[in-house]
Design an enzyme around this catalytic site. Sequence first.
Site, PDB file in Angstrom:
ATOM      1  N   LYS A  68      -2.781 -10.104   8.114  1.00  0.00           N
ATOM      2  CA  LYS A  68      -1.565 -10.175   8.927  1.00  0.00           C
ATOM      3  C   LYS A  68      -1.270  -8.882   9.683  1.00  0.00           C
ATOM      4  CE  LYS A  68       0.413 -13.932   6.255  1.00  0.00           C
ATOM      5  NZ  LYS A  68       1.596 -14.492   5.565  1.00  0.00           N
ATOM      6  N   ALA A 134       2.718 -10.121   3.848  1.00  0.00           N
ATOM      7  CA  ALA A 134       3.597 -11.253   3.544  1.00  0.00           C
ATOM      8  C   ALA A 134       5.035 -10.778   3.382  1.00  0.00           C
ATOM      9  CB  ALA A 134       3.116 -11.966   2.285  1.00  0.00           C
ATOM     10  N   ASN A 154       7.108  -2.473  -5.398  1.00  0.00           N
ATOM     11  CA  ASN A 154       5.661  -2.527  -5.196  1.00  0.00           C
ATOM     12  C   ASN A 154       4.989  -1.540  -6.140  1.00  0.00           C
ATOM     13  OD1 ASN A 154       3.516  -3.687  -3.439  1.00  0.00           O
ATOM     14  ND2 ASN A 154       3.110  -1.550  -2.976  1.00  0.00           N
ATOM     15  N   ARG A 159       4.403   2.424  -0.147  1.00  0.00           N
ATOM     16  CA  ARG A 159       4.354   1.264   0.751  1.00  0.00           C
ATOM     17  C   ARG A 159       5.708   0.571   0.809  1.00  0.00           C
ATOM     18  NH1 ARG A 159      -0.754  -2.580   0.285  1.00  0.00           N
ATOM     19  NH2 ARG A 159       0.094  -3.135   2.327  1.00  0.00           N
TER      20      ARG A 159
END
Length: 283
Positions: A68, A134, A154, A159
Amino acid sequence: MPCPDLYCVIGNPVAHSRSPWIHARFAELTGQVLTYERLLAPQDGFAAALAALAARGGRGCNVTVPFKHQAAQCAHSASARVQLAGAANTLVLQPDGQIHADNTDGLGLVADIVQGAGLALAGRDLLLVGAGGAAAGVLAPLLLQQPRRLLVTNRTLARAQALVARHAELAALQKVELFAMDTQGLDGDFDLVINATASSLAGAGVPVPPGLLRAGGLGYDMMYGAGAQDFLDWAQAQGGQARDGLGMLVQQAAAAFALWRGVQPPAAQVLQELRAAMAAGQA
């Protein structure tokens, strides 16, 4: 007769995808003429797969894990959703060779939670697990629902922090408390816990500990099928409701179909038919 317009879903893995069934049904119900395929791309071969699709006259594609972010980078133009998320799940291949990127993931997720599960998100406490493509694609639409607070967690804290930083201005405008935390030492309780990691695809179990979902809350796995069952069991064990991502899949596909074809397909009908077909082993 002219050849049907060609579309596909590109991913790795991709054999599990129900997108061809969904788009074939959309086309049948709306009178559109098209074909829709699965395209498995090597981990380092997304750009080549996209070029091959374009060479075959492809008109567009959906993009799933792990491509993505690359999809957004390959585009010549992008929607505001893509510019904010840095990730795309829908590409429009234009006749002049230009590629336009959009992201319908968040639209699909919110529609399935609010309409499908009947959970209004305004004023709620939300936990988004994961910080990849996502998660990036759904964060802005979730913020626009004006929850009270939204925590992004996460394994790699940096991130999650980067994702939160990109959305800080939008969160402030919506008056949402937005923050990041790594999964170690995670605590609190939430009305909605969304698994946006690939743990269900990888068979890696549940990516967060128990005790995070309020009784009567909703545990939502963005994946579907047997792989999502561990997370769904996790939610139910805490007295919560559980929902897989099949409704999100159909809703985001409907938004992509409308972008490609200019026609809005009946998502609720197709979701009902798909669940019945899967239960019967026909999809």
